[in-house]
Structure formats: structure tokens, C-alpha cells
Design a protein around this motif. Structure first.
Motif, PDB file in Angstrom:
ATOM      1  N   VAL A  42     -39.774   9.265  43.719  1.00 56.45           N
ATOM      2  CA  VAL A  42     -38.837   8.268  43.199  1.00 56.45           C
ATOM      3  C   VAL A  42     -39.545   6.920  43.059  1.00 56.45           C
ATOM      4  CG1 VAL A  42     -36.720   6.979  43.679  1.00 56.45           C
ATOM      5  CG2 VAL A  42     -36.807   9.434  44.128  1.00 56.45           C
ATOM      6  N   MET A  44     -32.939   5.136  39.593  1.00 54.04           N
ATOM      7  CA  MET A  44     -33.983   5.363  40.583  1.00 54.04           C
ATOM      8  C   MET A  44     -33.787   4.475  41.805  1.00 54.04           C
ATOM      9  SD  MET A  44     -35.210   7.665  38.861  1.00 54.04           S
ATOM     10  CE  MET A  44     -36.401   8.176  40.085  1.00 54.04           C
ATOM     11  N   ALA A  50     -31.227   6.192  43.831  1.00 57.66           N
ATOM     12  CA  ALA A  50     -31.812   7.330  44.543  1.00 57.66           C
ATOM     13  C   ALA A  50     -32.589   6.872  45.771  1.00 57.66           C
ATOM     14  CB  ALA A  50     -32.724   8.121  43.602  1.00 57.66           C
ATOM     15  N   ALA A  75     -30.173   5.933  48.451  1.00 58.35           N
ATOM     16  CA  ALA A  75     -29.632   7.126  49.107  1.00 58.35           C
ATOM     17  C   ALA A  75     -30.599   7.662  50.151  1.00 58.35           C
ATOM     18  CB  ALA A  75     -29.330   8.199  48.059  1.00 58.35           C
ATOM     19  N   TRP A  76     -31.900   7.585  49.859  1.00 59.59           N
ATOM     20  CA  TRP A  76     -32.896   8.047  50.830  1.00 59.59           C
ATOM     21  C   TRP A  76     -32.969   7.137  52.057  1.00 59.59           C
ATOM     22  CZ3 TRP A  76     -35.131  12.390  51.792  1.00 59.59           C
ATOM     23  CH2 TRP A  76     -35.285  13.344  50.773  1.00 59.59           C
ATOM     24  N   TYR A  89     -36.078  16.513  37.466  1.00 62.36           N
ATOM     25  CA  TYR A  89     -34.984  16.035  38.325  1.00 62.36           C
ATOM     26  C   TYR A  89     -35.203  16.421  39.785  1.00 62.36           C
ATOM     27  CZ  TYR A  89     -32.183  14.412  34.413  1.00 62.36           C
ATOM     28  OH  TYR A  89     -31.734  13.703  33.328  1.00 62.36           O
ATOM     29  N   LEU A 135     -36.356  13.796  42.372  1.00 68.09           N
ATOM     30  CA  LEU A 135     -35.430  12.957  43.130  1.00 68.09           C
ATOM     31  C   LEU A 135     -35.315  13.395  44.586  1.00 68.09           C
ATOM     32  CD1 LEU A 135     -32.545  12.542  40.525  1.00 68.09           C
ATOM     33  CD2 LEU A 135     -34.412  10.950  41.022  1.00 68.09           C
TER      34      LEU A 135
END
Length: 272
Positions: free
Chosen positions: A219, A251, A254, A257-258, A210, A213
Motif C-alpha cells: 500500500v 490508499m 487502506a 485500516a492497517w 487488489y 491491499l
């Protein structure tokens, strides 16, 4: 939206005018063709043997090149304007700081996406000739995720550009960030995994997985490799990565979010 569109269009035209998009597309096309067509020469075969193995080979190329290109593209987007003395002139126009930041980001993102897709499209034609259009589903997802990876590192570059005091420091921070995410992070995580081997129990056994991430490059790797059964077994990921991380929606969230979080921090740092 008109100030944002105007700034984005200017940034995009500048990249087209200085041949930046063409140069990146040619580099991607050359490397991707070489990897796809001659990657199996050591085993006595020429050309792609499967779409899955082709994607697995191109993942490493994308992880090394796209983050570096995105960071170099955006590291001076704000600090460069400030150092040249043009930032005050831009802000004197009827445009807010947020509109300026978003316009620059969207223009650079469009140029980066165009260069990435153009560079990878040639392999799509080669794969279509070998396996037919029906076999390009995974490769289309790979191309889309490659663009998302570039957008994530472009957001980080914009954040660096708002934090740095001058272009020299911004460039140094960009190179350091590339080393940290592409090279150092996985080595540290592997050391943690080896050091804690046999000592982690229960849910803690999945903790190193995890932690992936926390790295947009990882990712991207999981998003493209873990979803392919043959490649997953080949890389041994079935025993290392929990099935929950094989969910493409997780994913994809994620990766989103980046993209959003660093850009939001850049907007907060760039505020008056």
C-alpha cells in the motif's frame, strides 16, 4: 485522557533517554543521504536528478527499515511488562487495560514518528536547495506516508505482544511477520500472477493488484510510486495496477485500516 497521556509521555521519555530516537534518526539520515546523493553515481552523476526518482529510490529503503524498526520497537510492549512482573503493578493503578494499551502505543508512535521525520528531513533540505520549496510537495507526502507505514507495523507489533506468551516468541513472531510482509508476500503474488497469466478474464485480471491491499508495505509502495507518472512508467506499473488503486484517498484509507484494525484486535485480546 490523563492516564493515557501519562503512559504515553513515559514511553516517549524512555525512548529519548536511551537514545533510541537519536540512533534511528542517524541511521535514516545516513542511508537517505547516501541514496539521494550517490544513487546516480553509476550513471555518472552526483546528487538528486529529480524529486520523483529520489522518492522512488527511498521507497525501497523505507519498506525494508521502517517495518523492522516498528516491529522491534513494539513487540515486547505488553508481553515484556508481563514477563518482568510489572504488568500487574501497572494494572493495580487507576488505569484500565485499554488506557494502558493506547498510552503505550501513542508514546511509541510519537518516538517512531519523530525518528522517521528527523531522519528524512535532511534530504528535504537537500531537495529544497536543488529544486526549491515548490518541489517538495511530493516529498512531504512521502514523509507523511512513511510515518503511517511505521504506525501500521507498530499496531501489528502491539497485536503480537498481546498474543505471545513470552518475549522470545514475540520476537520470533515479529521477525517472521517482517519476512512475510516485506519479502515473501510479493514473491507469492508474483507467482500467482505468472501462474494465472492468460487464464484470468474480466475483473479477475485485476485480482492480483487488489491483493496488494493485504500488505501495508505494498500500500505504501503504490501510494508513493503509482502517483508519480514518470516513475510509474519506469516501473511498468501502468499496465499492472488498475487506475482505481492510484486514488490516494483509497490508499490512504487502506493504510488507516492497517493502523486501526490490528490495534483494535490488540485491545480485544488484551481485555480482562
Amino acid at each position: 485522557m490523563s492516564p493515557i497521556v501519562a503512559v504515553a509521555a513515559k514511553e516517549f521519555r524512555d525512548r529519548l533517554r536511551n537514545r533510541w530516537v537519536l540512533a534511528v534518526a542517524v541511521v535514516f539520515a545516513a542511508f537517505s543521504f547516501a541514496i539521494t546523493y550517490f544513487g546516480g553515481a553509476g550513471e555518472g552523476r552526483i546528487g538528486p536528478s529529480s524529486i520523483e526518482l529520489t522518492i522512488a529510490s527511498l521507497v525501497s529503503l523505507v519498506i525494508y527499515l521502517i517495518p523492522l524498526i516498528a516491529l522491534l520497537l513494539g513487540f515486547d510492549s505488553i508481553v515484556g511488562e508481563r514477563e518482568r512482573g510489572s504488568l500487574d503493578l501497572l494494572l493495580a493503578l487507576p488505569i484500565t487495560r485499554l488506557e494502558l494499551l493506547l498510552g503505550k502505543y501513542l508514546g511509541l508512535a510519537a518516538a517512531l514518528a519523530l525518528a522517521t521525520l528527523a531522519g528524512l528531513a535532511g534530504v528535504a533540505v537537500l531537495l529544497a536547495q536543488r529544486f526549491g520549496a515548490a518541489g517538495l510537495f511530493h516529498y512531504g507526502g512521502f514523509m507523511a506516508s512513511s510515518v503511517l507505514l511505521g504506525l501500521a507495523f507498530l499496531s501489528l507489533a502491539m497485536l503480537l505482544s498481546t498474543l505471545a506468551r513470552d518475549r522470545a516468541r514475540a520476537s520470533g513472531m515479529a521477525i517472521a511477520l517482517w519476512f512475510a510482509f516485506v519479502l515473501v508476500f510479493d514473491l507469492l503474488l508474483l507467482g500467482l500472477l505468472v501462474a494465472g497469466s492468460g487464464q484470468l478474464a474480466g475483473m479477475a485480471q485485476d485480482l492480483p493488484a487488489y491483493l496488494l491491499l493485504l500488505n501495508p508495505a505494498d500500500v505504501f509502495r503504490i501510494l508513493n510510486v503509482f502517483s508519480l507518472d514518470d516513475v510509474r512508467r519506469l516501473y511498468g506499473l501502468a499496465s499492472l495496477v488498475p487506475p482505481a488503486l492510484g486514488n490516494p484517498w483509497l490508499m490512504g484509507g487502506a493504510m488507516a485500516a492497517w493502523i486501526v484494525v490490528p490495534l483494535a484486535l490488540a485491545a480485544w485480546r488484551f481485555r480482562p
